[in-house]
Design an enzyme around this catalytic site. Structure first.
Site, mmCIF file in Angstrom:
data_model
loop_
_atom_site.group_PDB
_atom_site.id
_atom_site.type_symbol
_atom_site.label_atom_id
_atom_site.label_comp_id
_atom_site.label_asym_id
_atom_site.label_seq_id
_atom_site.Cartn_x
_atom_site.Cartn_y
_atom_site.Cartn_z
ATOM 1 C CD GLU A 1 39.753 36.809 44.159
ATOM 2 O OE1 GLU A 1 40.796 37.115 44.761
ATOM 3 O OE2 GLU A 1 38.656 37.320 44.414
ATOM 4 C CB CYS B 1 47.582 34.307 44.272
ATOM 5 S SG CYS B 1 46.523 33.159 45.144
HETATM 6 P P1 NAP Z 1 47.243 34.841 33.154
HETATM 7 O O1 NAP Z 1 48.387 34.851 32.247
HETATM 8 O O2 NAP Z 1 46.611 36.151 33.471
HETATM 9 O O3 NAP Z 1 46.160 33.828 32.534
HETATM 10 C C1 NAP Z 1 44.817 33.742 32.991
HETATM 11 C C2 NAP Z 1 43.891 33.605 31.792
HETATM 12 O O4 NAP Z 1 43.800 34.861 31.096
HETATM 13 C C3 NAP Z 1 44.362 32.592 30.763
HETATM 14 O O5 NAP Z 1 43.247 31.915 30.245
HETATM 15 C C4 NAP Z 1 45.037 33.472 29.720
HETATM 16 O O6 NAP Z 1 45.106 32.866 28.449
HETATM 17 C C5 NAP Z 1 44.110 34.666 29.713
HETATM 18 N N1 NAP Z 1 44.737 35.885 29.203
HETATM 19 C C6 NAP Z 1 46.012 36.321 29.377
HETATM 20 N N2 NAP Z 1 46.194 37.513 28.773
HETATM 21 C C7 NAP Z 1 45.007 37.831 28.193
HETATM 22 C C8 NAP Z 1 44.552 38.927 27.401
HETATM 23 N N3 NAP Z 1 45.348 39.946 27.101
HETATM 24 N N4 NAP Z 1 43.274 38.911 26.972
HETATM 25 C C9 NAP Z 1 42.452 37.886 27.287
HETATM 26 N N5 NAP Z 1 42.822 36.810 28.007
HETATM 27 C C10 NAP Z 1 44.092 36.781 28.467
HETATM 28 O O7 NAP Z 1 47.608 34.224 34.586
HETATM 29 P P2 NAP Z 1 48.353 32.855 34.946
HETATM 30 O O8 NAP Z 1 49.741 32.866 34.438
HETATM 31 O O9 NAP Z 1 47.506 31.719 34.589
HETATM 32 O O10 NAP Z 1 48.368 32.900 36.553
HETATM 33 C C11 NAP Z 1 49.339 33.605 37.267
HETATM 34 C C12 NAP Z 1 48.757 34.839 37.921
HETATM 35 O O11 NAP Z 1 47.525 34.534 38.571
HETATM 36 C C13 NAP Z 1 49.645 35.399 39.024
HETATM 37 O O12 NAP Z 1 49.637 36.793 38.982
HETATM 38 C C14 NAP Z 1 48.981 34.891 40.306
HETATM 39 O O13 NAP Z 1 49.282 35.644 41.457
HETATM 40 C C15 NAP Z 1 47.541 34.974 39.920
HETATM 41 N N6 NAP Z 1 46.707 34.071 40.708
HETATM 42 C C16 NAP Z 1 45.823 34.603 41.589
HETATM 43 C C17 NAP Z 1 45.047 33.770 42.384
HETATM 44 C C18 NAP Z 1 44.075 34.348 43.369
HETATM 45 O O14 NAP Z 1 43.259 33.609 43.878
HETATM 46 N N7 NAP Z 1 44.138 35.630 43.681
HETATM 47 C C19 NAP Z 1 45.165 32.381 42.268
HETATM 48 C C20 NAP Z 1 46.059 31.861 41.334
HETATM 49 C C21 NAP Z 1 46.816 32.726 40.556
HETATM 50 P P3 NAP Z 1 46.537 32.703 27.727
HETATM 51 O O15 NAP Z 1 47.346 31.803 28.571
HETATM 52 O O16 NAP Z 1 46.182 32.152 26.389
HETATM 53 O O17 NAP Z 1 47.190 34.070 27.648
#
Ligand code: NAP
Length: 499
Positions: free
Chosen positions: A268, A305
């Site tokens: 998501e 999001c």
């Molecule tokens: P994120 O940076 O992608 O983090 C999500 C998870 O992925 C974390 O556990 C993060 O760990 C891990 N991660 C990041 N880069 C990685 C990599 N290269 N390899 C493996 N794991 C990795 O996202 P966020 O900042 O938490 O959330 C913001 C984003 O989520 C926005 O784009 C938002 O729109 C989206 N979102 C979508 C929804 C939906 O329902 N569609 C809901 C909420 C949020 P680390 O922090 O250690 O990097």
């Protein structure tokens, strides 16, 4: 409140003496918190996956009634954490109390909604069907076939920073997987490690009360990406529930694609959630709508999001524009969830500022150096249609007002959009019928089409669809919100023959 900072693996809180440590972080003060957390090791990942695989054999036999009791007990235990949970998360996320109290209730209700569906033996989901045998059918007899659904296996869950309850440790993916009969391993989001620990204490209490096998739930603390990749690589993991950014999902998918056995990653992801203001609205409506959109984009300081990131407005609508500008200029600044998110926000808004095709229309005051100010940019529909940069999500309080001269320009801009979680159309009912082509085009871009309402706020119910065409999600056919999310973690099994 005392935190142990450890990971929880098959009923045991543990850390490795060689584990690296990291601190919690307080975005409200821009300082580290004294709480210390231990990075889970690769060996601990293997331990969690092995015990989950073992637990699956027992958990899949746990009756739907017992699973419902388990989910309801988790909900009770979350409620029993009381104010400590809210205060801890406020410190880690800087999200306001009221928002967190609402999100906690939503997460509790989500667990109870899955329990209710289980108590009705999944009947509301209409999963079962039978085709009777026919011995007399020619040229060959027809066998009896019955379709049923069984749990897919161990599920790895990755939560997002911006929904520390509803899309995190005990959020929608975990609730859906446990309801389906699947063990869950959560890779805890490092932006709220103490919240993860408290939530894990809640499920630990429920596991003990309900006699659920250890290994049905594990939680791994950590910031190192190798931990996440090791988890999705494990042969016993059969599906991944992921909420977060496109870049993280892409990195995990790369690892998954190297597996011998392919598995689904239900990602998501982000979205700009286009807002389309049709021509012909009267001035008070336009003024109110502009304020409503500024409110919606400022919710959670733009870190939703479903935040409305792109607004298509008739070029002549100066009343809409001036109302939006006034609201933005008086909007307060605030911190973002993590320094990484703030850094990305500054980089993206700087690029918008320097983009020759955009103009900064309004910016709120910046009261602290480490805050993000609310911002509104503008560009023409044709420039928007030609620029992938303008079409990408800016995570934080920023929107682009896209001015369209006529319906053809609006259609060109909409056609250029990638897949979205939502789109909203604002106008009179009659206009919606006239704009058949626009509405149809939007249907093929989004997972949820909204009339005269802002996109923020996702109802947890059977008819909800939270997902959409790529890149808003990686699986256009499923939802992460609502009880139908259980389908992600069940697989069909056809039973043939008279038994
Ligand atoms: P994120 O940076 O992608 O983090 C999500 C998870 O992925 C974390 O556990 C993060 O760990 C891990 N991660 C990041 N880069 C990685 C990599 N290269 N390899 C493996 N794991 C990795 O996202 P966020 O900042 O938490 O959330 C913001 C984003 O989520 C926005 O784009 C938002 O729109 C989206 N979102 C979508 C929804 C939906 O329902 N569609 C809901 C909420 C949020 P680390 O922090 O250690 O990097």
């Amino acid at each position: 409140m005392t935190l142990n900072g450890q990971s929880y693996i098959a009923g045991v809180w543990q850390h490795n003496q060689h584990s690296e440590i990291f601190n919690g972080f307080c975005p409200g003060t821009n300082e580290s918190l004294p709480s210390i957390f231990y990075e889970a090791t690769l060996e601990q990942v293997n331990q969690a996956t092995a015990s989950a695989e073992l637990a699956f054999k027992a958990y899949r036999r746990v009756s739907e009634h017992q699973r419902a009791r388990f989910l309801n007990t988790i909900a009770d235990e979350i409620a029993a954490l009381g104010d400590v949970l809210i205060e801890t998360t406020m410190l880690e996320t800087n999200l306001p109390r009221q928002r967190l109290e609402g999100e906690r209730l939503r997460s509790i209700n989500q667990l109870r909604a899955f329990a209710d569906v289980l108590l009705q033996e999944l009947e509301p989901l209409q999963l079962k069907c039978v085709d009777d045998s026919d011995e007399t059918r020619l040229p060959i007899a027809k066998p009896r076939t019955a379709l049923t659904h069984i749990p897919i296996g161990v599920v790895a869950v990755f939560g997002a920073s911006n929904f520390p309850y509803a899309f995190s440790t005990l959020g929608g993916d975990t609730a859906a997987a446990l309801a389906a009969g699947c063990p869950v391993i959560v890779k805890a989001h490092p932006a709220h490690p103490a919240t993860n620990e408290l939530m894990t204490k809640a499920i630990d209490g429920a596991i003990k009360q309900c006699g659920i096998p250890n290994g049905v739930f594990s939680m791994l603390q950590g910031r190192q990406h190798q931990l996440s990749h090791q988890l999705v690589r494990a042969p016993s993991v059969k599906a991944v529930g992921f909420t977060g950014s496109l870049s993280a999902a892409t990195a995990l998918l790369k690892t998954i694609n190297d597996r011998k056995e392919p598995i689904p990653l239900y990602g998501e992801l982000g979205s700009v959630n286009p807002q389309i203001v049709l021509k012909g609205q009267d001035v008070p409506q336009k003024v109110a709508l502009a304020k409503q959109l500024v409110n919606s984009m400022s919710m959670g300081h733009g870190q939703f999001c479903t935040s409305p990131g792109v607004w298509f407005v008739p070029a002549e609508d100066i009343d809409f524009e001036s109302s939006a500008v006034n609201a933005i200029e008086s909007a307060p600044s605030d911190t973002l969830l993590t320094p990484g998110i703030l850094h990305a926000f500054i980089k993206r808004t700087d690029a918008l500022f320097k983009d020759p095709n955009t103009t900064l229309l309004a910016k709120g005051k910046l009261s602290k150096q480490y805050h993000a100010a609310v911002q509104l940019y503008t560009c023409s529909a044709d420039d928007f249609a030609q620029s992938k940069q303008l079409q990408e999500e800016v995570f934080g309080p920023c929107a682009i007002l896209v001015k369209y001269q006529d319906e053809a320009a609006l259609m060109r801009a909409i056609s250029a959009l990638d897949g979205q979680l939502t789109a909203s159309v604002y106008g009179k009912i009659d206009d919606f019928h006239i704009q058949e082509e626009l509405i149809e085009s939007l249907q093929y871009k989004v997972g949820r089409l909204i009339y005269n309402q802002a996109p923020t706020g996702v109802e947890v119910c059977m008819s909800m669809n939270h997902g959409g065409p790529f890149p808003s999600s990686t699986d256009v056919k499923s939802t992460s919100v609502g009880t139908r999310a259980i389908l992600r973690f069940l697989r069909p099994l056809c039973v043939q023959g008279d038994i």
